[in-house]
Design a protein around this motif. Structure first.
Motif, PDB file in Angstrom:
ATOM      1  N   LEU A 120       6.785   5.555   2.608  1.00 14.70           N
ATOM      2  CA  LEU A 120       5.907   6.701   2.851  1.00 14.70           C
ATOM      3  C   LEU A 120       5.139   7.068   1.588  1.00 14.70           C
ATOM      4  N   VAL A 121       5.802   6.998   0.442  1.00 14.38           N
ATOM      5  CA  VAL A 121       5.135   7.306  -0.824  1.00 14.38           C
ATOM      6  C   VAL A 121       3.987   6.330  -1.065  1.00 14.38           C
ATOM      7  N   PHE A 122       4.234   5.045  -0.850  1.00  9.84           N
ATOM      8  CA  PHE A 122       3.183   4.049  -1.030  1.00  9.84           C
ATOM      9  C   PHE A 122       2.007   4.324  -0.100  1.00  9.84           C
ATOM     10  N   ALA A 123       2.300   4.561   1.173  1.00 10.38           N
ATOM     11  CA  ALA A 123       1.236   4.734   2.170  1.00 10.38           C
ATOM     12  C   ALA A 123       0.440   6.005   1.956  1.00 10.38           C
ATOM     13  N   SER A 124       1.115   7.068   1.513  1.00 11.82           N
ATOM     14  CA  SER A 124       0.460   8.373   1.457  1.00 11.82           C
ATOM     15  C   SER A 124      -0.203   8.689   0.124  1.00 11.82           C
ATOM     16  N   THR A 125       0.257   8.070  -0.953  1.00 10.93           N
ATOM     17  CA  THR A 125      -0.254   8.475  -2.264  1.00 10.93           C
ATOM     18  C   THR A 125      -0.819   7.337  -3.112  1.00 10.93           C
ATOM     19  N   LEU A 126      -0.414   6.109  -2.888  1.00 15.05           N
ATOM     20  CA  LEU A 126      -0.862   5.014  -3.743  1.00 15.05           C
ATOM     21  C   LEU A 126      -1.886   4.113  -3.064  1.00 15.05           C
ATOM     22  N   PHE A 127      -1.618   3.704  -1.840  1.00 17.96           N
ATOM     23  CA  PHE A 127      -2.597   2.896  -1.118  1.00 17.96           C
ATOM     24  C   PHE A 127      -3.828   3.761  -0.823  1.00 17.96           C
ATOM     25  N   PRO A 128      -5.030   3.258  -1.097  1.00 18.07           N
ATOM     26  CA  PRO A 128      -6.230   4.044  -0.774  1.00 18.07           C
ATOM     27  C   PRO A 128      -6.348   4.239   0.738  1.00 18.07           C
ATOM     28  N   ALA A 129      -6.910   5.381   1.144  1.00 17.48           N
ATOM     29  CA  ALA A 129      -7.000   5.690   2.575  1.00 17.48           C
ATOM     30  C   ALA A 129      -7.766   4.623   3.338  1.00 17.48           C
ATOM     31  N   HIS A 130      -8.814   4.070   2.714  1.00 17.65           N
ATOM     32  CA  HIS A 130      -9.620   3.074   3.433  1.00 17.65           C
ATOM     33  C   HIS A 130      -8.861   1.774   3.675  1.00 17.65           C
ATOM     34  N   ALA A 131      -7.723   1.598   3.002  1.00 14.81           N
ATOM     35  CA  ALA A 131      -6.937   0.382   3.226  1.00 14.81           C
ATOM     36  C   ALA A 131      -6.419   0.323   4.650  1.00 14.81           C
ATOM     37  N   PHE A 132      -6.293   1.481   5.295  1.00 10.08           N
ATOM     38  CA  PHE A 132      -5.786   1.515   6.665  1.00 10.08           C
ATOM     39  C   PHE A 132      -6.899   1.747   7.681  1.00 10.08           C
ATOM     40  N   GLU A 133      -8.138   1.655   7.184  1.00  7.95           N
ATOM     41  CA  GLU A 133      -9.291   1.820   8.065  1.00  7.95           C
ATOM     42  C   GLU A 133     -10.104   0.541   8.189  1.00  7.95           C
ATOM     43  N   HIS A 134     -10.027  -0.307   7.166  1.00  6.21           N
ATOM     44  CA  HIS A 134     -10.796  -1.545   7.161  1.00  6.21           C
ATOM     45  C   HIS A 134      -9.905  -2.696   6.727  1.00  6.21           C
ATOM     46  N   LEU A 135      -9.955  -3.797   7.456  1.00  8.23           N
ATOM     47  CA  LEU A 135      -9.084  -4.939   7.186  1.00  8.23           C
ATOM     48  C   LEU A 135      -9.255  -5.513   5.780  1.00  8.23           C
ATOM     49  N   PRO A 136     -10.485  -5.694   5.276  1.00  7.08           N
ATOM     50  CA  PRO A 136     -10.607  -6.240   3.911  1.00  7.08           C
ATOM     51  C   PRO A 136      -9.921  -5.371   2.865  1.00  7.08           C
ATOM     52  N   GLY A 137     -10.055  -4.033   2.996  1.00  4.28           N
ATOM     53  CA  GLY A 137      -9.390  -3.134   2.052  1.00  4.28           C
ATOM     54  C   GLY A 137      -7.881  -3.222   2.166  1.00  4.28           C
ATOM     55  N   TYR A 138      -7.393  -3.362   3.390  1.00  7.19           N
ATOM     56  CA  TYR A 138      -5.953  -3.488   3.613  1.00  7.19           C
ATOM     57  C   TYR A 138      -5.428  -4.767   2.968  1.00  7.19           C
ATOM     58  N   LEU A 139      -6.126  -5.871   3.199  1.00  3.64           N
ATOM     59  CA  LEU A 139      -5.671  -7.151   2.655  1.00  3.64           C
ATOM     60  C   LEU A 139      -5.697  -7.146   1.126  1.00  3.64           C
ATOM     61  N   ALA A 140      -6.718  -6.507   0.538  1.00  7.48           N
ATOM     62  CA  ALA A 140      -6.805  -6.453  -0.918  1.00  7.48           C
ATOM     63  C   ALA A 140      -5.662  -5.637  -1.507  1.00  7.48           C
ATOM     64  N   ALA A 141      -5.422  -4.443  -0.929  1.00  6.14           N
ATOM     65  CA  ALA A 141      -4.355  -3.581  -1.429  1.00  6.14           C
ATOM     66  C   ALA A 141      -2.984  -4.217  -1.224  1.00  6.14           C
ATOM     67  N   MET A 142      -2.773  -4.779  -0.037  1.00  4.19           N
ATOM     68  CA  MET A 142      -1.476  -5.375   0.252  1.00  4.19           C
ATOM     69  C   MET A 142      -1.242  -6.624  -0.592  1.00  4.19           C
ATOM     70  N   GLY A 143      -2.308  -7.366  -0.868  1.00  2.00           N
ATOM     71  CA  GLY A 143      -2.169  -8.544  -1.718  1.00  2.00           C
ATOM     72  C   GLY A 143      -1.688  -8.176  -3.117  1.00  2.00           C
ATOM     73  N   GLN A 144      -2.259  -7.091  -3.674  1.00  2.25           N
ATOM     74  CA  GLN A 144      -1.819  -6.634  -4.991  1.00  2.25           C
ATOM     75  C   GLN A 144      -0.397  -6.090  -4.934  1.00  2.25           C
ATOM     76  N   PHE A 145      -0.069  -5.405  -3.831  1.00  6.06           N
ATOM     77  CA  PHE A 145       1.288  -4.889  -3.665  1.00  6.06           C
ATOM     78  C   PHE A 145       2.307  -6.030  -3.649  1.00  6.06           C
ATOM     79  N   ILE A 146       2.008  -7.072  -2.885  1.00  7.00           N
ATOM     80  CA  ILE A 146       2.917  -8.219  -2.796  1.00  7.00           C
ATOM     81  C   ILE A 146       3.060  -8.897  -4.157  1.00  7.00           C
ATOM     82  N   GLY A 147       1.943  -8.970  -4.898  1.00  7.09           N
ATOM     83  CA  GLY A 147       1.975  -9.578  -6.216  1.00  7.09           C
ATOM     84  C   GLY A 147       2.896  -8.850  -7.185  1.00  7.09           C
ATOM     85  N   LEU A 148       3.108  -7.553  -6.957  1.00  4.69           N
ATOM     86  CA  LEU A 148       4.051  -6.784  -7.774  1.00  4.69           C
ATOM     87  C   LEU A 148       5.460  -6.849  -7.203  1.00  4.69           C
ATOM     88  N   LEU A 149       5.580  -6.741  -5.884  1.00 10.05           N
ATOM     89  CA  LEU A 149       6.905  -6.648  -5.263  1.00 10.05           C
ATOM     90  C   LEU A 149       7.756  -7.887  -5.512  1.00 10.05           C
TER      91      LEU A 149
END
Length: 203
Positions: A120-149
């Motif tokens: 919830l913390v990741f979704a609400s405060t760290l991931f940009p809002a547009h990441a859940f509105e547009h697929l390219p933004g989601y893939l970019a944010a999630m790709g960086q997240f996976i690269g850290l995780l």
């Protein structure tokens, strides 16, 4: 998300490094099984976070369209949770993760990660809002997240495996925990600040 968002990267890394249910299970698995046998569990942690973050993110986008104030409430709730985590980490400094030697299965790790409030913390405060509105933004944010995780998850498994061999040498678990508590405490305060700024914006 375009380019490098250092706030996203540093905030995500700090939270992923923080001791919690998922990281404790990873360390316990490394302790009980060794690094190589426990390494595949990282895939189940990733699946849990992908499911949890995506679900929370899509819910918040749709909910805020009807109730604009829900973003402020969620940020404050996330801040309170992080402050609670910081206090618990500080008070538990010095405890040995080696106390948890039970076998850790893929299902247990997936469920623990799925229900981890960090999602919830990741979704609400760290991931940009547009990441859940547009697929390219989601893939970019999630790709960086996976690269850290992934590397951080391996660090926790290795930490448990090293504890099993008692080759901790220069590692001071108590100092690491207290540092993590301070980092998360600072991040909690910054989230409150962002919620206050958001509430002051003209509606």
């Amino acid at each position: 998300m375009t380019g490098i968002d250092w706030v996203f990267l540093l905030g995500t890394a700090a939270i992923l490094l923080t001791p919690g249910p998922t990281n404790t299970l990873l360390a316990a698995a490394g302790l009980a099984r060794g690094f190589r046998r426990a390494a595949p569990l990282v895939g189940f942690e990733l699946a849990g976070y992908l499911t949890g973050i995506t679900t929370w993110g899509l819910f918040l986008v749709s909910a805020q369209a009807v109730y604009p104030w829900i973003g402020i409430v969620v940020r404050i709730a996330s801040s309170v949770y992080l402050a609670y985590v910081a206090v618990r980490i500080w008070c538990a400094a010095g405890e040995d993760v080696a106390n948890r030697k039970e076998p850790i299965g893929p299902y247990a790790l997936f469920v623990a990660t799925l229900l981890n409030p960090k999602g919830l913390v990741f979704a609400s405060t760290l991931f940009p809002a547009h990441a859940f509105e547009h697929l390219p933004g989601y893939l970019a944010a999630m790709g960086q997240f996976i690269g850290l995780l992934v590397p951080i998850a391996f660090v926790w498994i290795k930490f448990g495996a090293v504890l099993a061999g008692q080759r901790i040498g220069f590692i001071n678990p108590e100092r690491l925990q207290r540092t993590a508590a301070l980092v998360i405490g600072v991040f909690s305060v910054s989230i409150v600040g962002s919620a206050v700024r958001l509430s002051l914006l003209p509606g």
